[in-house]
Structure formats: structure tokens, C-alpha cells
Design an enzyme around this catalytic site. Sequence first.
Site, PDB file in Angstrom:
ATOM      1  N   ASP A 497       0.833  -1.200   0.000  1.00 24.66           N
ATOM      2  CA  ASP A 497       0.000   0.000   0.000  1.00 24.66           C
ATOM      3  C   ASP A 497       0.872   1.257   0.000  1.00 24.66           C
ATOM      4  OD1 ASP A 497      -2.275   1.545   0.163  1.00 24.66           O
ATOM      5  OD2 ASP A 497      -3.055   0.598   1.974  1.00 24.66           O
ATOM      6  N   ASP A 567     -10.835   2.151  -3.285  1.00 27.99           N
ATOM      7  CA  ASP A 567     -11.416   1.870  -1.968  1.00 27.99           C
ATOM      8  C   ASP A 567     -12.938   1.887  -2.024  1.00 27.99           C
ATOM      9  OD1 ASP A 567      -9.172   1.344  -0.545  1.00 27.99           O
ATOM     10  OD2 ASP A 567      -8.919   3.366   0.232  1.00 27.99           O
TER      11      ASP A 567
END
Length: 748
Positions: A497, A567
Site C-alpha cells: 500500500d 477503496d
Amino acid sequence: MSIKVQEFHKDYERWAWQINNNISYAEDIKMFKLDAKNTSYIFGATDDGYLIHGYFGKKIEDGDLTYLLRLEENPWTLKTNARDKGTFMDAHAFEYPCHGTGDYREPCLIVMDDDGMTTTDLRYVSHKVYGGKPKLEGMPATFAAENKAETLEITCVDKHTGLEAVLVYTAFNDLDVITRSVRLKNNGKAPLNVKRVLSACVDFDNDNYDFITLNGSWARERVMERCRLHHGKQSIDSVKGESSHQNNPFMALVSHNADEDSGEAYGFNFVYSGNFFAQAEVTQHKYTRAVMGINHFDFNWLLEPGEEFVAPEVVMVYSSEGIGAMSRTFHDLYREHLIRGEYKDKRRPILINNWEATYFNFDTDKLIGIAKEASKLGIEMLVMDDGWFGHRDSDNSSLGDWFVYEKKIKGGLKYLVDEVNKLGMKFGIWFEPEMISPDSELYKAHPDWAIQVKGREMTMSREQYVLDYSNKEVRDYVYGMMRNILDSANIEYIKWDMNRQLTEVGSTSLPKNRQRELWHRYVLGVYDLMNRLTTDYPHILLENCSGGGARFDPGMLYYSPQIWCSDDTDAIERLKIQHGTSICYPVSAMGAHVSDCPNHTVGRTTPFSTRGNVAMVGTFGYELDVTRIPQEDRDAIPGQIAEFNKYNPIIRTGDQYRIGNVFEDNMWDAWIFVAKDKSEAVFTFVQVLGRPNYRNRRIKLKGLDPNAVYKNSETGECHSGSALMNAGIFVSTHGDFSSKVIHFIKMS
Ligand code: DGJ
């Protein structure tokens, strides 16, 4: 000085192409012709070395092609001392325009010499042709075997400074793809400062194009936008240190009449994960200059005598059959010639990720509870997301402390992984290796390892700073910690990430005159670590992520065969995100999960089946607490997994045809994936909002064999491919957000 085009114009004897597989060359007049599958790309050098662009488009035969350079049309061209050379420079189509000699359009190259001068004048010197495609040192790039592509290297020199620029072109045999990159070398005696070095330029000789880009924000990445080109410059870029949520490093110029199935489309995609610049400029002559490369904003690269600089690759795709065919070429290229590793051609494990299930609130028992339930339903891998390390209970600490948080991971990581493995599941883990929290042991020991400008306040974002990846010591240290974790248990997947952008871009380890190199050195550092990781752990599946999809770019695809798309896991928002992403990236690379409702990002409630049908057009997995969702949703999971297993080979390896367009009609979307041999197809329809008296919709399928007969899995009826494509099928669903999947199998 003149190329004397007329002299050769009718003289076919002297127009002797040296023909290789993809690249032809006319020795006498220095013209180059690159042929990809159905595409030709043509340019030539004047006798004083200017590289003039001739043509990029549908394949044409060899022959007398000098007229494409338009040199004979202009009486004022190519006179060495002509007082009108400036006019020539500002009007002609150039392969790699420089700054300072009269071309006032966007230049690709600006280099400052030791006297502070910025005029650069590259001229053709030599060229070579060879089979295959070279690697780009330290950087991602598409690859091809010797018999799959051919490469042309054009060496140009700026005599005044001794700067050498090698323009590298590769044409692919079986795909309508031409790639470009540039190598600079300082062969002079004095240092040079490269102020800008773009990787590609195409000067089109008209302005009849629409400009397509993929734009957005966090949780709504890569939404497709299309507008008509107009005079002046239309550009997209990133200045954030990552390719960004806001603009993807992709642009297309398409004819005004282009749609999914017809019209011309030119796609440009930058194989890079940092600051980029892409622009289409309509000039005074109503020509269009398209350029792409590393963003020159806040960029400078010192090139000492003898040093080299390599500019990343631009992929150029041409389609004469619409935007859909352009997309399918990108998909084939990336699946075959960019994505690597064990999972390149493999179905990916169906995972369950605990982020939306627990956020930071988890421990060993909770994770094992989720894994137990998930394993019973057929889910194959548990991914432990953010919060397992240092003393991380929220996003305010511990990045950089890559050791296990014993309070949560009771019994240690190996115990947890072994327990998950005993359930027959694989185990995956989350890292954010480029970051450092002020509240971390790493920061206490090495505050100088964060990117910063000494004496200035450091801007925090998500309570974290960015590590200086230009510094090898930093990379080595972080990698050492990651290795300790990876070697301590049976870890089979990593989610890498990156949750903030770069600010106060300065390095404590670079000298003053190299500080502006940090933007690019940072990206090279990330590539270096990803390269080490994927080389040392070839069996680990790497999924890239950046606060959702801020680094969904071909650079990342070279290291990670899949990237977390966004997301936003809401099935309806995903229609736009996945549609836009599919404009140039294959669905085999799109991280997509079924999540809980009401959706955490938009608060919408959609049927569980629709969430599955949309996530299936991606890597597929779950992101919810399977111990707490409604029983009927839990009961649906085994069926959903069976469908995924049935359809994934076609979806992952087949041809994608977009049918609906949720951007134009907010009411529905549809797509079909057709097996390469056209033996099967999977069609999906999603109703966005229900409409009264508007339920039985006729939809024309695409991509089938018109002469074959296909059986419809929903009705059991058999129809010819031509009927299904020309007349269509009737599709009816009821209710907002309802959807259906229909399987077509070729019967004869
Ligand atoms: C952003 C990612 O996109 C999410 O999936 C999750 O991993 C969080 N970061 C964790 O901090």
C-alpha cells in the site's frame, strides 16, 4: 541541405526499402517505416538530420512515401541558411522536438548547458535495427521475444554540447503496438542539466480528435472523460510523486465519430508510477501535437560527462476499429508482454480481506474466526490488512516498525498463519513499505530518513511521512524488516500500500545539485525494492495498492499482476471505475471485492448477487466480516464462488467488449467476455435504476462468431452469433441495482 525529395519522388529504383520483420529502411533517403500488426508508423531524416514525422495509422504498403514528410510542399523548407528556417521549425511534424531553434510548440527536450543556455538541437547520426526489445535498466517496460517484435534505435547528437539522444522504437508483430523510450548520454566535457525529457511525441496533421482521459479522486478513480480538442493545450499530469487518483497516465486521441466499435483511436499509456505529463496541443496550423513523459515540473537531472539517463516507456496503440479494439490491444499487450511471474496466466486465489470487516479492531482470535467461516464457504486466502505491526491501533503510528504487534497477534505470526493454513487457506499480509510514522521506533532512530526540507515544517498526511527511497540504506533497512516477517511464516500474498503523496521534496542524502532528481529517484527506489521482493519471493502474489487506486499504472503492473482498483467497493460506483480502468487495463489486473452493505463509502445497499457479478469482472474476493453478514448472503457465497470458477478463465483470458455505457445512460450497464476461440462467452447486465414500463430491453451482443450457433444458459434457446449480435437478445431484470449473468456456449 535539402533532402531533394523531388529527385527521388518518381525514382522507384532508388526507393529501395531494406525490409526487416517490422522495420523497413530506405537507405538513400533515410526513411523509416515501422509496421505493427495492422499499423504503420513512418518518419524520415532530412539530409541535415531533422527527424520529420510522416504517418501513424492503418497499415500502408512500402513504396515512395517521401511525400508524407511534406517537404516538397514548402518552398521555404530546408535551406541551411534560409531566413525562414524558423517558420519551417514551427510548422513541420517532428519526431522528437527540442527547445530553442524555432519550434514553439511543446518540446520533448530541454537541456541546460554549462553556460546556462537551454538551446538544444538534436540531429540524426545513425541507427540500428534488431529483433526483440531491450530492457530499460532499473525500470519497468513491456518485453518481447526476438520473433515477436523488432526495435529501431535512432542516435541523434547535439553537436554543441555533445549530448547524445537515442530514440528507441519497438514495433510488435501481432499487436497494433509501438513503444518508445529515450536514452540520453552526455558525451561532452561539461556537465549538463536536463530540465525536461519526455519519452514520446506524435505530430498529427489534423485536429479532428476527441481527447479521452481517465480522471477522478479517491474512491472514484479513472472515470472516463471525453472532450473535443480545441486550440491550445489540453493536458493531464501528476505532481504528487505517484501516478495519482486524479489523472491516470493515459490519454487517447479518437476521431469525433469513434465509438466502441468503429472509428480511429490512438491510445498512449506511460509505463511509470510517478510524476507524469501528457498533453495534446492544437497548433496554429490545426495540427495536433501529442506528448507524454516524466513531468518536467520541479524536475532537473544533472548529467555529468559520461553519465546516462533513461526516460521511461510510452506505449502507443492504434485502432481503426474503435475504442473497444484499442482497449483489447492494451489488454493483450499487458497480459502477454508486461505482467510477469507465477500468477501471470493463473487464476488468483479467492481472498477475504479484513479491512472493511474490522479496520484496526482485530486480533488473532477474530481473524481465525473469519478464516474458519470463510474456509467453509470455499474462500481460499485470508489477507490481514493494516494494523498488525508496531503498536498500531489506528492510522496514527508505527509505519516503519515492521515487527508483529503481540498484543493483537497473540501467539505470534507463525501461529496465526499455521492456523489459517490448517483450515486449507493461504495467508496474505499488508505492508506500507514507503512510509514512516512520526510515532515509530524507526523515526526515533532515523528522523533523517523521511523526505524533508531541512529547517521547514514537514507536512503530515494521515499522520505519516514518506521515506526517502532514493537512499539505498533506507531501502535495505526496510527490506530487511520485511524479510524477517516473510521468512517467519508461510506468507503467500502481499498487499503493498502507499497512502500519501510527497511534500517538501528533499533528501538528506542527495547533494544540493541533485535535489530535484528526488521525484524520479524515489520512483526508481520503489522499483528497486519491488524488483528485489519479486525476485527473492517469486511464489508470493503481489497486489499493489495506493489508498485505493492511486498507482494503477503499467509501471506497477510489471511487478504486481493485480492492483487494488479503488477503496470504493460499491457495485454501482464500481461500474464507472471498472469501465474507465478497462479502457486500457485488463480486468485480470483489477482488484475487486464483494463488500458489506450499506456500502461503507457511499451508504448504498445493493443485492449481494450484483456485488458478486461486478467483482467477478476482476480478481474477485470478499471484504466483509463473514461471521456477521446476513445468513442469506453467507449462503450465497458458495454459489458465487462456483460461478467465479466457471467464468474466470473466459473473463481473465478472453476479449472484453463493453456494451453499455453507464456514463451516458445512468440506467444500465452491460459487457461481454468472449473466449479467444469464440467457443464461449459470459454476458453481464446490470440495471442501475429501475424504470416503469421499460423492462424488456433488447441488447446486441458483440465479439461472437456470426456463423456459429450459441446456446443461451438462461433460456436454453440456441441462436446464431449473427442474430445475437445484429438483432440482440431481450434482457429483463426487476428492481434497482439488479443484475444477471448469461453464459453462451457455442453448439456448432
Ligand atoms: C488504503 C487501502 O486502499 C485499503 O484497502 C486499506 O488497505 C487501507 N489503506 C489500510 O490503511
